[in-house]
Structure formats: structure tokens, C-alpha cells
Design an enzyme around this catalytic site. Structure first.
Site, mmCIF file in Angstrom:
data_model
loop_
_atom_site.group_PDB
_atom_site.id
_atom_site.type_symbol
_atom_site.label_atom_id
_atom_site.label_comp_id
_atom_site.label_asym_id
_atom_site.label_seq_id
_atom_site.Cartn_x
_atom_site.Cartn_y
_atom_site.Cartn_z
ATOM 1 N N GLN A 1 0.215 -1.419 0.230
ATOM 2 C CA GLN A 1 -0.174 -0.028 -0.232
ATOM 3 C C GLN A 1 0.716 1.734 -0.163
ATOM 4 O OE1 GLN A 1 -0.192 2.106 2.789
ATOM 5 N NE2 GLN A 1 -1.724 3.731 2.282
ATOM 6 N N TYR B 1 0.786 6.058 -0.480
ATOM 7 C CA TYR B 1 -0.226 7.029 0.081
ATOM 8 C C TYR B 1 0.771 7.920 -1.029
ATOM 9 C CZ TYR B 1 -1.548 5.922 4.721
ATOM 10 O OH TYR B 1 -1.770 4.917 5.882
ATOM 11 N N THR C 1 -3.860 4.381 -1.880
ATOM 12 C CA THR C 1 -5.160 5.172 -0.738
ATOM 13 C C THR C 1 -4.755 7.099 -1.030
ATOM 14 O OG1 THR C 1 -4.066 3.774 0.899
ATOM 15 C CG2 THR C 1 -5.417 5.955 1.604
ATOM 16 N N HIS D 1 -11.843 5.115 5.059
ATOM 17 C CA HIS D 1 -10.935 4.666 5.371
ATOM 18 C C HIS D 1 -11.252 4.495 7.011
ATOM 19 C CE1 HIS D 1 -6.893 5.851 4.706
ATOM 20 N NE2 HIS D 1 -6.579 5.350 5.892
ATOM 21 N N ARG E 1 -11.721 7.031 9.338
ATOM 22 C CA ARG E 1 -11.405 8.534 10.002
ATOM 23 C C ARG E 1 -10.945 8.626 9.760
ATOM 24 N NH1 ARG E 1 -7.736 4.434 13.590
ATOM 25 N NH2 ARG E 1 -6.031 5.739 12.727
#
Length: 379
Positions: A127, A129, A155, A275, A278
Site C-alpha cells: 500500500q 499513500y 490510498t 478509511h 477515520r
């Protein structure tokens, strides 16, 4: 204590973990309404019970991105997993590997990619960002690809950090946070020994590998806060799509128009996700968002879903709502904190058993047969 569900693992995790870590994984943004809706809306999905259909040949396996999964579940990326149990990414990855499902490593993991990959047999997912530091992004992609990671989970719902009120109260942030965390660690001796003493280095392994020097947990919030990129758009992902040789999945889709954009972009999959509640409180739960997204892009792109999935029945519900596969985050972190690799392995066994019960009592022998026809439609 007796463990029979992910809810039991949550109770056990709260006893084991210092409060700053428990509330960091357990909490959400603002008033945590979406956090609660994720669970409640999924639990409210009613299924049609059907009987006497010969379920003796039931099969929970699927194929996804060219991989065989024993159940339609993957472990979601969770930052700082190695703070919940000693070298937690390794333990969680081994449990997923033994059960025949993918483990997704967070780019802000404690263990670096190179520590985890040799400990497992099946390919790992990775993953990433959207960050201003494009050098780190390229370095992480190169290392993940060199290590044999097959699927990239990108993400996109964190251009800015969410407002998480619990963190200031728990000691993750706020006044005197380092002192409060130290005191909490000392008053939780099992964690202090397992993770605090034996789980070192307490480091952001992938970032440290890029920077060439240790990046401790004290830098975690500062580094991420300084590097989130609110200017990101689809065109900024084109170089990643061109570089990455395997499947690319976009995580953080809640709107059908964004799902269509992901198809046009050339993504191989999307993850319907808020998420875990969150980021932006008050948005749709994944359960509420799924049907419209499935109507818009089902069959054009693989649809995965997370946020609120706690058991095997929830997995069946998510697939009936339009997902091809489910992902779990909090549930496996609770199990990891409570009992390490053995806890995650047991949780996955529970999920499969719960799936089998749900499939038997709805008379679907294969995951592909879990469709919207299983849903009880409101009058």
C-alpha cells in the site's frame, strides 16, 4: 478469556495495549458517526434464508488478480502494525499466508518490506499513500516490485489527516504525549516486554530504508502531516500506473463517479472504503455506498470493500451488496494484539466458519453465487 469472535479479541486487545495504541486503532474522526455506521449499516443488511438445497460441496475460494484465495478476504494495510505485537507485520503476514489470503503491507509499517517478504510463501500486496515526497514513493515502489509484491493498493482518501479527537485524549498526540505514552507502557508490562523491549527497532522501516537513517515513531505524525498532498489528481497517478507492472487498486472510493474515473484511469480494482471512519465523519458507510458503485462499474473493474467488516457474515453481506472481495483491518489488529500470529490465524478460521454457515443457510455453494438476490428488499 474465551474467544469466539472478533468482539472478544477487541476486549482482549484493550487489556493488552497501552491506551494510546488501543484508541488509535479503535477510534475514528470527529464524533465517530461514520465509524459506528460502518458496523451498524452492515449488520442491518438482511439476507434471505433458503434451505434444503444440498450444500455439501460448498466452496469459499475465489480467484482475484490471478491469485487463488481460500476465502474472499484480504488483510487491509494498517500503519504501525508492528507496535501492536512484536514485529507485527511479520506475524500478521504469516497468518494470512497460512490461510491462503493476501496480506497488504502499509507503507508506514514498522517492519520494512525486506523483513516480511522472506517469511511468507505467497506474494504480498503493498500500500502507498499520495505524498509530496515523490522520492519516497518511487523508492517504495521500486523496493516493493523488487521484493515480488504483486498488487499495489493506492490510498487516495488521505490528502489531509482526519480530525481524530481520541488521539489527543489517549496520548497519541496532545500535551505531554511522550511522557503519557511512557507511563502507559510501564503500566502495561506484557506489552512493554513483548513490543517495547523485544519488538525493537520501533521504526518506520520503509521510510528509514529510503532516508538511510532511523525514522522513529516520534517522527510519524510529523512526517505524514508534512507530506500529505492535497493537490493530487488523477493525472498525478499516471506515472505510478506506468511504473507498476502488476494490478493497481485504488483505495478510498465512495462515489459512483469516482469509481467510473478509476475505470477510465485504467485501475484494476477499487476499494470501497471510508478509511474505517477515520477521515471524513458523516460520509456514507461502505455498506450504503456499495450498491450504487456496483451498479455503475460491476464487471468493468474488481470491487473490494472494507470499513465495518467484523465477521464472516459481514463478508457475505458485503459481497451480496456488490463487492468481489472484502478486506479487514481493525478485526485482525485486535486479534494480533491479543494473541499474535495465532490470534490472526484463529480469527481467519472463525471468518471462514461464519462464511460457511451464512452460505449454507442462504443456499449458495460458491462465492460467485452470492449476489443481490440474497438481499431482503425493503418494501
Amino acid at each position: 478469556m474465551i474467544i469466539s469472535s472478533s468482539a472478544d479479541y477487541r476486549v482482549a486487545a484493550q487489556k493488552f495495549l497501552p491506551p494510546f495504541l488501543f484508541h488509535y486503532i479503535d477510534g475514528g474522526a470527529y464524533a465517530e458517526q461514520t465509524l459506528r455506521r460502518n458496523v451498524d449499516d452492515l449488520a442491518a443488511v438482511a439476507l434471505r434464508q433458503r434451505v434444503l438445497k444440498d450444500m455439501s460441496q460448498l466452496d469459499t475460494s475465489i480467484e482475484l488478480f490471478g491469485e487463488k484465495l481460500s476465502i474472499p478476504v484480504a488483510l487491509s494495510p494498517v500503519g504501525l502494525t508492528g507496535m501492536y505485537r512484536r514485529r507485527g507485520e511479520v506475524q500478521a503476514a504469516r497468518a494470512a499466508d497460512r490461510h491462503g489470503i493476501p496480506f497488504t503491507m502499509s507503507s508506514v509499517s514498522v517492519c520494512p518490506i525486506e523483513e516480511v517478504v522472506p517469511k511468507i510463501q505467497r506474494p504480498m500486496w503493498f500500500q502507498l499513500y499520495v505524498l509530496k515526497d515523490r522520492g519516497f514513493m518511487q523508492n517504495a515502489l521500486e523496493r516493493a516490485q523488487a521484493a515480488g509484491c504483486t498488487t499495489l493498493v493506492f490510498t487516495v482518501d488521505m490528502p489531509v489527516p482526519g480530525a481524530r479527537y481520541r488521539d489527543a485524549h489517549s496520548g497519541m498526540s496532545g500535551p505531554n504525549a511522550p511522557l503519557r505514552r511512557y507511563w502507559q507502557a510501564m503500566t502495561h508490562p506484557r506489552w512493554a516486554v513483548d513490543v517495547g523491549l523485544l519488538g525493537r527497532p520501533h521504526d518506520l522501516g520503509n521510510i528509514s530504508a529510503y532516508r538511510g537513517s532511523p525514522t522513529g515513531l516520534a517522527d510519524y505524525m510529523g512526517y505524514l502531516g508534512a507530506n500529505f498532498d492535497p493537490s493530487i489528481s488523477w493525472k498525478d497517478l499516471e506515472w505510478i500506473r506506468a511504473f507498476w507492472k502488476g494490478p493497481m487498486v485504488i483505495k478510498g472510493i465512495l462515489d459512483p463517479e469516482d469509481a467510473k474515473d478509476a475505470v477510465r484511469f485504467g485501475a484494476d480494482g477499487i476499494i470501497v472504503s471510508n478509511h474505517g471512519g477515520r477521515q471524513l465523519d458523516g460520509v456514507l458507510s461502505s455498506a450504503r455506498a456499495l450498491p450504487a458503485i456496483a451498479d455503475a462499474v460491476k464487471g468493468q473493474i474488481k470491487i473490494l470493500a472494507d470499513s465495518g467488516i467484523r465477521n464472516g457474515l459481514d463478508v457475505v453481506r458485503a459481497i451480496a451488496l456488490g463487492a468481489d472481495c472484502a478486506m479487514i483491518g481493525r478485526a485482525y489488529i485486535y486479534a494480533l494484539a491479543a494473541a499474535g500470529e495465532a490470534g490472526v490465524k484463529h480469527l481467519l478460521e472463525l471468518l471462514e466458519k461464519e462464511m460457511r454457515v451464512a452460505m449454507t443457510l442462504t443456499s449458495v455453494a460458491r462465492v460467485a453465487d452470492i449476489t443481490g438476490d440474497l438481499l431482503v428488499r425493503e418494501a
